[in-house]
Design a protein around this motif. Structure first.
Motif, PDB file in Angstrom:
ATOM      1  N   VAL B  14     -21.763   8.595  29.136  1.00  0.00           N
ATOM      2  CA  VAL B  14     -20.962   7.915  28.116  1.00  0.00           C
ATOM      3  C   VAL B  14     -19.468   8.076  28.367  1.00  0.00           C
ATOM      4  N   CYS B  52     -24.660  10.705  18.048  1.00  0.00           N
ATOM      5  CA  CYS B  52     -23.231  10.420  18.227  1.00  0.00           C
ATOM      6  C   CYS B  52     -23.045   9.441  19.384  1.00  0.00           C
ATOM      7  N   PRO B  53     -22.452   8.276  19.125  1.00  0.00           N
ATOM      8  CA  PRO B  53     -22.328   7.266  20.180  1.00  0.00           C
ATOM      9  C   PRO B  53     -21.273   7.611  21.223  1.00  0.00           C
ATOM     10  N   ALA B  54     -20.498   8.669  20.980  1.00  0.00           N
ATOM     11  CA  ALA B  54     -19.475   9.062  21.944  1.00  0.00           C
ATOM     12  C   ALA B  54     -19.817  10.388  22.620  1.00  0.00           C
ATOM     13  N   GLY B  55     -20.983  10.927  22.322  1.00  0.00           N
ATOM     14  CA  GLY B  55     -21.394  12.180  22.959  1.00  0.00           C
ATOM     15  C   GLY B  55     -20.469  13.344  22.654  1.00  0.00           C
TER      16      GLY B  55
END
Lengths: 433, 103
Positions: B14, B52-55
């Motif tokens: 990501v 979490c889409p941003a890691g």
């Protein structure tokens, strides 16, 4: 301390619609936005619905940054066997002006909308995060607190257009906490391609655009959908699932997006494109039954912050703009009548919403979130069955068609009992009627 | 949930995606904090590390959580998926954080 008639928190579609309408109606308006400029914190697919904006700015087409008009809509069911089964609707009348729907790039569109708000006479201040609401001893909202030094500002009414997270209302005790079960997380990429390549791949020209809404097993059993929209020289692609589902499994949102991008029906459309932005956002998809209180003493809530999203039809920005406009019109009418912004008087906002498509549509689909939550197989079993049935019928292999039909129906019966099928059909009818 | 399908999906870095995004990081003033690190260590599920889409949320050796918010997309997911209500979540100061070019 400075005092305004109305403070609008947030400069998305709902906040801008409210601030614009209020300023045009002669009220003093302060709009606060936490982004560097309006749009830098906002994410959407994005489709603009002309009707909702026309009712606010009738000649918006003359100056708004629009990408493409929607000439064709495709609805696809995709599964992990790389099948794609779907329908397309292209109508030449969609390509006759005035166009009904457009793709837009929100950072550009929101900046334009904000320019119109400023021109209408509102004071717009960016780079300012509102951290709380000010209340008097009786509990009436009388202003906002910002993070800036001496950052308290008073107003007769505060419009909460602070977006899906709705922190302000929650912290002020105006609404219950948001639940993961009522929210979808969407991740999105913007992929750039030469205009000619894009137009050839989608069979479009001029300002024509294509919208693809995607369902099926690309969400790996979670309640959710995907999308692919064409801009002028870019493609917006995204996938979203309900957070209540996502927290109970092990796939990351970016893995889901990668799976969609690599699907055999999608990959050729985006092949060679350059990814220039990755974004994520929550969408309130709890529907009518998850709506919070919408107004109170000295406050109103609009747009995503209120949960105004029609998840079935993938509409949100039009509900946002319409709710912002109705909120503003309510305040303007009260001011003209010399009436205070009390909860009793602000009930007119709810009434205005009830008389509009916003509440009509939310009520119509109020059973859908629960249906999908309790019957996740609907978005898994049936799309998969449709794909398998189509493959069986379309494979010419010497087997008589009657045998194929029997095989398909037998397969359906194996996957779901007759009672289950009837039950699903009934539940489906009840939720969508 | 179709767990069998998991291996079919590629692993994704990501950070490479986030590299395309524009940020103005508020150095030294993270807008998301753990209320109590021990609560995260005791949490077996750790849905934040998946959702979490941003890691931003990583499980570390010893069972704890390493939270780095520099790449945060400000969606609010971590606050909602935490069953322990252990996420102290605020928006960044005005002008800081993610700055979407397209949105």
């Amino acid at each position: 301390m400075e005092k305004f008639d109305v403070i609008v928190v947030g400069a998305g579609p709902a906040g801008n619609a409210a601030a614009y309408t209020l300023a045009r109606g002669g009220l003093s308006v302060l709009q606060l936005e936490r982004g560097e400029s309006p749009g830098t914190k906002n994410v959407q697919g994005a489709i603009l619905y002309a009707d909702a904006l026309e009712k606010i700015i009738p000649d918006f087409r003359d100056s708004a940054p629009l990408e493409r008009h929607v000439a064709e809509q495709r609805m696809w069911l995709l599964d992990e066997n790389q099948t794609c089964t779907g329908v397309s609707h292209r109508d030449a009348r969609f390509s006759q002006q005035p166009y009904n729907r457009y793709t837009i790039i929100r950072a550009r569109f929101d900046r334009w909308f904000s320019e119109q708000v400023k021109r209408a006479g509102a004071l717009v201040i960016c780079e300012t995060t509102v951290t709380g609401l000010l209340k008097d001893d009786a509990g009436k909202v009388i202003g906002v607190r910002t993070e800036r030094a001496e950052g308290d500002i008073l107003a007769d009414c505060v419009i909460l257009a602070d977006g899906a997270n709705a922190l302000l209302g929650e912290r002020a005790g105006l609404r219950p906490a948001i639940k993961a079960e009522d929210m979808a997380l969407v991740v999105k990429e913007v992929l750039f391609l030469p205009k000619e390549t894009l137009e050839a791949r989608f069979n479009i020209s001029g300002t024509q655009g294509v919208v693809i809404e995607i369902a099926g097993n690309v969400t790996h059993g979670m309640v959710g959908t995907g999308f692919l929209y064409t801009n002028k020289d870019s493609i917006a692609i995204g996938i979203g699932c309900m957070l209540g589902d996502m927290k109970r499994q092990q796939l990351t949102p970016y893995q889901l997006l990668e799976g969609l991008k690599r699907h055999a029906a999608v990959q050729p459309l985006i092949d060679g494109a350059e990814m220039k932005e990755y974004s994520a956002h929550l969408i309130p998809e709890g529907g009518y039954r998850a709506l919070p209180q919408l107004y109170g003493e000295g406050w109103l809530v609009v747009g995503d912050s209120a949960g105004f999203v029609n998840a079935v039809h993938r509409e949100g920005s039009n509900l946002a703009m319409t709710s912002g406009r109705i909120a503003a019109e309510t305040l303007i009418a009260l001011r003209q009548a010399g009436k205070p912004f009390s909860a009793a008087n602000l009930a007119g906002y709810r009434q205005g919403l009830d008389e509009s498509f916003v509440m009509a549509d939310l009520k119509k689909y109020q059973g859908v979130p629960e249906l999908l939550h309790e019957n996740p197989h609907i978005l898994d079993l049936y799309p998969r069955f449709v794909g398998d049935a189509a493959r069986e019928i379309l494979t010419v292999d010497g087997a008589p068609k009657r045998d194929k039909q029997k095989k398909i129906l037998g397969e359906l019966a194996r996957r779901r009992s007759l009672l289950g099928l009837l039950g699903d059909a009934y539940k489906f009818w009840r939720a969508f009627r | 949930m179709n767990m069998l399908a998991e291996p079919l999906l590629p692993s994704v870095n990501v950070e490479e995606k986030l590299f395309q995004d524009r940020y103005r990081v508020d150095v030294g003033r993270p807008h998301i904090k753990l209320r109590d690190a021990a609560v995260c260590t005791a949490c077996a599920a750790k849905p934040c590390t998946v959702c979490c889409p941003a890691g931003c949320w990583r499980a570390v050796e010893g069972g704890g959580i390493d939270l780095v918010v520099d790449g945060c997309l400000e969606c609010g997911t971590c606050r909602l998926v935490c069953d322990e209500a252990n996420v102290d979540w605020n928006y960044p100061r005005g002008g800081f954080g993610i700055l979407f070019k397209f949105g």
